[in-house]
Design a protein around this motif. Structure first.
Motif, PDB file in Angstrom:
ATOM      1  N   LEU A  25       0.869  -1.166   0.000  1.00  0.00           N
ATOM      2  CA  LEU A  25       0.000   0.000   0.000  1.00  0.00           C
ATOM      3  C   LEU A  25       0.911   1.223   0.000  1.00  0.00           C
ATOM      4  O   LEU A  25       1.446   1.609   1.039  1.00  0.00           O
ATOM      5  CB  LEU A  25      -0.900  -0.002   1.236  1.00  0.00           C
ATOM      6  CG  LEU A  25      -1.939   1.119   1.314  1.00  0.00           C
ATOM      7  CD1 LEU A  25      -2.916   1.058   0.146  1.00  0.00           C
ATOM      8  CD2 LEU A  25      -2.674   1.066   2.645  1.00  0.00           C
ATOM      9  N   PRO A  26       1.135   1.840  -1.174  1.00  0.00           N
ATOM     10  CA  PRO A  26       2.079   2.962  -1.256  1.00  0.00           C
ATOM     11  C   PRO A  26       1.579   4.180  -0.489  1.00  0.00           C
ATOM     12  O   PRO A  26       0.374   4.403  -0.358  1.00  0.00           O
ATOM     13  CB  PRO A  26       2.158   3.253  -2.757  1.00  0.00           C
ATOM     14  CG  PRO A  26       1.600   2.048  -3.438  1.00  0.00           C
ATOM     15  CD  PRO A  26       0.574   1.502  -2.490  1.00  0.00           C
ATOM     16  N   LEU A  27       2.518   4.965  -0.018  1.00  0.00           N
ATOM     17  CA  LEU A  27       2.202   6.214   0.662  1.00  0.00           C
ATOM     18  C   LEU A  27       2.916   7.336  -0.063  1.00  0.00           C
ATOM     19  O   LEU A  27       4.138   7.294  -0.257  1.00  0.00           O
ATOM     20  CB  LEU A  27       2.646   6.166   2.123  1.00  0.00           C
ATOM     21  CG  LEU A  27       2.433   7.437   2.943  1.00  0.00           C
ATOM     22  CD1 LEU A  27       0.952   7.755   3.076  1.00  0.00           C
ATOM     23  CD2 LEU A  27       3.070   7.301   4.328  1.00  0.00           C
ATOM     24  N   HIS A  28       2.155   8.368  -0.474  1.00  0.00           N
ATOM     25  CA  HIS A  28       2.726   9.518  -1.171  1.00  0.00           C
ATOM     26  C   HIS A  28       2.373  10.784  -0.417  1.00  0.00           C
ATOM     27  O   HIS A  28       1.219  10.995  -0.054  1.00  0.00           O
ATOM     28  CB  HIS A  28       2.188   9.606  -2.603  1.00  0.00           C
ATOM     29  CG  HIS A  28       2.450   8.386  -3.427  1.00  0.00           C
ATOM     30  ND1 HIS A  28       3.707   8.064  -3.912  1.00  0.00           N
ATOM     31  CD2 HIS A  28       1.615   7.398  -3.847  1.00  0.00           C
ATOM     32  CE1 HIS A  28       3.625   6.938  -4.598  1.00  0.00           C
ATOM     33  NE2 HIS A  28       2.382   6.506  -4.567  1.00  0.00           N
ATOM     34  N   GLN A  29       3.360  11.628  -0.189  1.00  0.00           N
ATOM     35  CA  GLN A  29       3.133  12.916   0.464  1.00  0.00           C
ATOM     36  C   GLN A  29       3.045  13.993  -0.603  1.00  0.00           C
ATOM     37  O   GLN A  29       3.925  14.104  -1.461  1.00  0.00           O
ATOM     38  CB  GLN A  29       4.284  13.224   1.427  1.00  0.00           C
ATOM     39  CG  GLN A  29       4.129  14.545   2.165  1.00  0.00           C
ATOM     40  CD  GLN A  29       5.184  14.732   3.229  1.00  0.00           C
ATOM     41  OE1 GLN A  29       4.982  14.396   4.382  1.00  0.00           O
ATOM     42  NE2 GLN A  29       6.324  15.278   2.840  1.00  0.00           N
ATOM     43  N   VAL A  30       1.971  14.785  -0.567  1.00  0.00           N
ATOM     44  CA  VAL A  30       1.791  15.837  -1.569  1.00  0.00           C
ATOM     45  C   VAL A  30       1.462  17.155  -0.876  1.00  0.00           C
ATOM     46  O   VAL A  30       0.926  17.179   0.233  1.00  0.00           O
ATOM     47  CB  VAL A  30       0.652  15.483  -2.565  1.00  0.00           C
ATOM     48  CG1 VAL A  30       0.995  14.232  -3.348  1.00  0.00           C
ATOM     49  CG2 VAL A  30      -0.681  15.303  -1.836  1.00  0.00           C
ATOM     50  N   TRP A  31       1.792  18.247  -1.547  1.00  0.00           N
ATOM     51  CA  TRP A  31       1.466  19.569  -1.037  1.00  0.00           C
ATOM     52  C   TRP A  31       0.061  19.951  -1.475  1.00  0.00           C
ATOM     53  O   TRP A  31      -0.359  19.663  -2.599  1.00  0.00           O
ATOM     54  CB  TRP A  31       2.457  20.607  -1.572  1.00  0.00           C
ATOM     55  CG  TRP A  31       3.867  20.393  -1.142  1.00  0.00           C
ATOM     56  CD1 TRP A  31       4.889  19.907  -1.892  1.00  0.00           C
ATOM     57  CD2 TRP A  31       4.415  20.667   0.152  1.00  0.00           C
ATOM     58  NE1 TRP A  31       6.052  19.855  -1.159  1.00  0.00           N
ATOM     59  CE2 TRP A  31       5.788  20.319   0.102  1.00  0.00           C
ATOM     60  CE3 TRP A  31       3.887  21.166   1.341  1.00  0.00           C
ATOM     61  CZ2 TRP A  31       6.628  20.458   1.201  1.00  0.00           C
ATOM     62  CZ3 TRP A  31       4.737  21.303   2.441  1.00  0.00           C
ATOM     63  CH2 TRP A  31       6.082  20.954   2.358  1.00  0.00           C
ATOM     64  N   GLY A  32      -0.669  20.619  -0.596  1.00  0.00           N
ATOM     65  CA  GLY A  32      -1.982  21.138  -0.950  1.00  0.00           C
ATOM     66  C   GLY A  32      -1.879  22.553  -1.490  1.00  0.00           C
ATOM     67  O   GLY A  32      -0.778  23.098  -1.676  1.00  0.00           O
ATOM     68  N   ALA A  33      -3.028  23.165  -1.732  1.00  0.00           N
ATOM     69  CA  ALA A  33      -3.059  24.546  -2.210  1.00  0.00           C
ATOM     70  C   ALA A  33      -2.625  25.493  -1.100  1.00  0.00           C
ATOM     71  O   ALA A  33      -3.014  25.321   0.057  1.00  0.00           O
ATOM     72  CB  ALA A  33      -4.467  24.895  -2.683  1.00  0.00           C
ATOM     73  N   PRO A  34      -1.803  26.490  -1.394  1.00  0.00           N
ATOM     74  CA  PRO A  34      -1.378  27.464  -0.377  1.00  0.00           C
ATOM     75  C   PRO A  34      -2.574  28.169   0.257  1.00  0.00           C
ATOM     76  O   PRO A  34      -3.525  28.543  -0.440  1.00  0.00           O
ATOM     77  CB  PRO A  34      -0.511  28.446  -1.166  1.00  0.00           C
ATOM     78  CG  PRO A  34      -0.048  27.669  -2.359  1.00  0.00           C
ATOM     79  CD  PRO A  34      -1.180  26.750  -2.705  1.00  0.00           C
ATOM     80  N   GLU A  35      -2.530  28.366   1.569  1.00  0.00           N
ATOM     81  CA  GLU A  35      -3.605  29.018   2.313  1.00  0.00           C
ATOM     82  C   GLU A  35      -3.093  30.351   2.854  1.00  0.00           C
ATOM     83  O   GLU A  35      -2.251  30.368   3.753  1.00  0.00           O
ATOM     84  CB  GLU A  35      -4.080  28.118   3.455  1.00  0.00           C
ATOM     85  CG  GLU A  35      -4.603  26.768   2.988  1.00  0.00           C
ATOM     86  CD  GLU A  35      -4.971  25.847   4.139  1.00  0.00           C
ATOM     87  OE1 GLU A  35      -4.773  26.254   5.309  1.00  0.00           O
ATOM     88  OE2 GLU A  35      -5.432  24.724   3.874  1.00  0.00           O
ATOM     89  N   PRO A  36      -3.573  31.468   2.336  1.00  0.00           N
ATOM     90  CA  PRO A  36      -3.069  32.781   2.761  1.00  0.00           C
ATOM     91  C   PRO A  36      -3.346  33.047   4.243  1.00  0.00           C
ATOM     92  O   PRO A  36      -4.360  32.618   4.787  1.00  0.00           O
ATOM     93  CB  PRO A  36      -3.856  33.769   1.881  1.00  0.00           C
ATOM     94  CG  PRO A  36      -4.369  32.952   0.729  1.00  0.00           C
ATOM     95  CD  PRO A  36      -4.599  31.579   1.284  1.00  0.00           C
ATOM     96  N   ASP A  37      -2.450  33.768   4.864  1.00  0.00           N
ATOM     97  CA  ASP A  37      -2.636  34.219   6.240  1.00  0.00           C
ATOM     98  C   ASP A  37      -3.776  35.234   6.262  1.00  0.00           C
ATOM     99  O   ASP A  37      -3.743  36.229   5.524  1.00  0.00           O
ATOM    100  CB  ASP A  37      -1.335  34.859   6.726  1.00  0.00           C
ATOM    101  CG  ASP A  37      -1.425  35.381   8.155  1.00  0.00           C
ATOM    102  OD1 ASP A  37      -2.496  35.224   8.786  1.00  0.00           O
ATOM    103  OD2 ASP A  37      -0.423  35.944   8.624  1.00  0.00           O
TER     104      ASP A  37
END
Length: 213
Positions: A180-192
């Motif tokens: 069961l592979p695990l991949h880490q991905v970035w989400g959409a940037p969330e502005p302050d």
């Protein structure tokens, strides 16, 4: 080639050990968090922290008041990437696919230009391009931050990839096995929310986000 010492010689699954410095750099450069192991008042303490690499030196940082950094001398630093869960036919043969680096050595506290270079390396490890896009640290901020340097002279790399390895007699069992592979991905940037103005996301940040499909 990586050095071979009693502390870096693998005791089990020696076939999973990698020996080139490029393998070590690849594991370190792909990570974001390391675990710093120190001894404080006779007891072990393991602290997760950010890090950065310049050549054959690893840099770690934290508050000047941090107990772990004040007591750091002989340390062990690890970086681990989990790539998947290996599901075997028997519970005993379950495993993980991973890439792991372990570094041993005596840290030194840096100052001056190396102090600033270490902080830049740590920042760039977390967010490439961010150092030049941010306000430079003030003298007060630099004074409140400890930067430790650790040589990569004594290190080991261990990697496991591939399918499960079962006992020969278990391969005929009607049990699903695989990875069961695990991949880490970035989400959409969330502005302050406190950010003033309608500022666009900088290219060096936006380029890391995973496209929405």
């Amino acid at each position: 080639m990586l050095s071979t010492t009693p502390r870096t010689t693998l005791g089990r699954s020696k076939n999973r050990g990698l020996t080139s410095r490029e393998d070590l750099y690849a594991v370190l450069d792909a990570g974001l968090v390391c675990h710093l192991g120190v001894v404080v008042d006779g007891f072990p303490m393991v602290v997760p922290t950010g890090y950065g690499r310049i050549g054959d030196t690893l840099y770690l940082h934290g508050s000047t008041g941090a107990t772990s950094l004040r007591n750091a001398d002989e340390v062990c630093v690890t970086v681990t990437h989990l790539d998947g869960v290996v599901l075997a036919r028997s519970a005993f043969n379950h495993s993980l696919n991973y890439r792991c680096a372990m570094v041993y050595g005596r840290v030194r506290r840096v100052s001056g230009e190396e102090h600033l270079a270490g902080l830049r390396a740590i920042t760039e490890q977390l967010a490439p391009g961010q150092w030049d896009a941010s306000r430079a640290p003030t003298g007060k901020e630099l004074a409140a931050t400890t930067v430790l340097a650790l040589s990569l002279a004594e290190a080991s790399v261990k990697v496991r990839q591939g399918p499960p390895i079962d006992d020969e007699e278990d391969y005929e069992l009607p049990i699903w096995a695989g990875v069961l592979p695990l991949h880490q991905v970035w989400g959409a940037p969330e502005p302050d929310p406190a950010m003033t103005g309608d500022l666009p996301v900088p290219a060096h940040i936006a380029s890391r986000a995973t496209p929405v499909r």
